[in-house]
Design a protein around this motif. Sequence first.
Motif, PDB file in Angstrom:
ATOM      1  N   VAL A   1      44.534  42.598  38.292  1.00 19.21           N
ATOM      2  CA  VAL A   1      43.643  41.457  38.488  1.00 19.21           C
ATOM      3  C   VAL A   1      42.619  41.876  39.539  1.00 19.21           C
ATOM      4  O   VAL A   1      42.985  42.147  40.688  1.00 19.21           O
ATOM      5  CB  VAL A   1      44.431  40.204  38.932  1.00 19.21           C
ATOM      6  CG1 VAL A   1      43.493  39.055  39.246  1.00 19.21           C
ATOM      7  CG2 VAL A   1      45.438  39.807  37.852  1.00 19.21           C
TER       8      VAL A   1
ATOM      9  N   GLY B   1      36.800  38.601  39.280  1.00 20.19           N
ATOM     10  CA  GLY B   1      36.516  37.357  38.570  1.00 20.19           C
ATOM     11  C   GLY B   1      36.352  37.557  37.077  1.00 20.19           C
ATOM     12  O   GLY B   1      36.100  36.614  36.344  1.00 20.19           O
TER      13      GLY B   1
ATOM     14  N   TRP C   1      43.230  31.186  35.132  1.00 18.90           N
ATOM     15  CA  TRP C   1      44.606  31.127  34.649  1.00 18.90           C
ATOM     16  C   TRP C   1      44.831  29.864  33.841  1.00 18.90           C
ATOM     17  O   TRP C   1      44.317  28.800  34.185  1.00 18.90           O
ATOM     18  CB  TRP C   1      45.574  31.102  35.835  1.00 18.90           C
ATOM     19  CG  TRP C   1      45.639  32.387  36.586  1.00 18.90           C
ATOM     20  CD1 TRP C   1      44.750  32.842  37.534  1.00 18.90           C
ATOM     21  CD2 TRP C   1      46.630  33.395  36.461  1.00 18.90           C
ATOM     22  NE1 TRP C   1      45.150  34.076  37.999  1.00 18.90           N
ATOM     23  CE2 TRP C   1      46.299  34.434  37.358  1.00 18.90           C
ATOM     24  CE3 TRP C   1      47.785  33.506  35.689  1.00 18.90           C
ATOM     25  CZ2 TRP C   1      47.075  35.570  37.490  1.00 18.90           C
ATOM     26  CZ3 TRP C   1      48.559  34.649  35.818  1.00 18.90           C
ATOM     27  CH2 TRP C   1      48.204  35.662  36.713  1.00 18.90           C
TER      28      TRP C   1
ATOM     29  N   SER D   1      41.711  28.646  38.985  1.00 27.13           N
ATOM     30  CA  SER D   1      41.063  29.943  39.222  1.00 27.13           C
ATOM     31  C   SER D   1      41.447  30.438  40.598  1.00 27.13           C
ATOM     32  O   SER D   1      41.647  29.644  41.524  1.00 27.13           O
ATOM     33  CB  SER D   1      39.537  29.809  39.154  1.00 27.13           C
ATOM     34  OG  SER D   1      39.131  29.453  37.853  1.00 27.13           O
TER      35      SER D   1
ATOM     36  N   LEU E   1      38.508  38.308  34.708  1.00 31.21           N
ATOM     37  CA  LEU E   1      39.573  37.889  33.789  1.00 31.21           C
ATOM     38  C   LEU E   1      39.477  36.387  33.606  1.00 31.21           C
ATOM     39  O   LEU E   1      39.469  35.642  34.579  1.00 31.21           O
ATOM     40  CB  LEU E   1      40.944  38.276  34.344  1.00 31.21           C
ATOM     41  CG  LEU E   1      41.172  39.774  34.502  1.00 31.21           C
ATOM     42  CD1 LEU E   1      42.548  40.039  35.098  1.00 31.21           C
ATOM     43  CD2 LEU E   1      41.032  40.495  33.173  1.00 31.21           C
ATOM     44  N   ASP E   2      39.404  35.939  32.353  1.00 29.28           N
ATOM     45  CA  ASP E   2      39.175  34.512  32.179  1.00 29.28           C
ATOM     46  C   ASP E   2      40.241  33.769  31.399  1.00 29.28           C
ATOM     47  O   ASP E   2      40.049  32.616  31.055  1.00 29.28           O
ATOM     48  CB  ASP E   2      37.793  34.257  31.597  1.00 29.28           C
ATOM     49  CG  ASP E   2      37.703  34.503  30.104  1.00 29.28           C
ATOM     50  OD1 ASP E   2      38.634  35.070  29.535  1.00 29.28           O
ATOM     51  OD2 ASP E   2      36.689  34.115  29.520  1.00 29.28           O
TER      52      ASP E   2
ATOM     53  N   ASN F   1      38.953  34.533  38.765  1.00 30.39           N
ATOM     54  CA  ASN F   1      39.845  34.907  37.663  1.00 30.39           C
ATOM     55  C   ASN F   1      40.567  33.633  37.235  1.00 30.39           C
ATOM     56  O   ASN F   1      41.155  32.939  38.069  1.00 30.39           O
ATOM     57  CB  ASN F   1      40.853  35.965  38.114  1.00 30.39           C
ATOM     58  CG  ASN F   1      40.182  37.265  38.483  1.00 30.39           C
ATOM     59  OD1 ASN F   1      39.522  37.886  37.665  1.00 30.39           O
ATOM     60  ND2 ASN F   1      40.327  37.668  39.734  1.00 30.39           N
TER      61      ASN F   1
END
Length: 142
Positions: free
Chosen positions: A10, A66, A114, A107, A68-69, A112
């Motif tokens: 991450v 940031g 979740w 986030s 990973l979405d 990132n």
Amino acid sequence: MDMKLELVAVPVTDVDRAKEFYVERVGFNADHDHTVSDEIRFVQLTPPGSACSIAIGKGLTQIVPGGLDNLQLVIADAEAVRAELVGRGVEVSEVEEQPWGRFVHFSDPDGNRWALQELPAWSSGAGGTGSSDGASGESAPG
């Protein structure tokens, strides 16, 4: 052939801030925090009950912080988890109802994102049969 996902990197800008967020606010376990060199720091964190961990640090990935979405965790009770996270100071969405589960989203400080999914009763992953029980009129995506 078995393949088990063990670790997801991450990307973060501030390792200490991210570690504090995931451990103190979200409740992940801090497994390792090793500085290998000036260029590499490896921090492994594991969600409670998960066989897969995340790695944050320095020199671990080329993904933009940031970037990973939709990291996803499966939870037992969306309302209870949402209340726990709110109580820990995490900005978390309201519970979202979908035919394939109940979701809450948050986030990390870098953005990132979740998704936390409470599986529907018909889901075999939730201990169900894998087919609709007829109560909702929905059937398992196939």
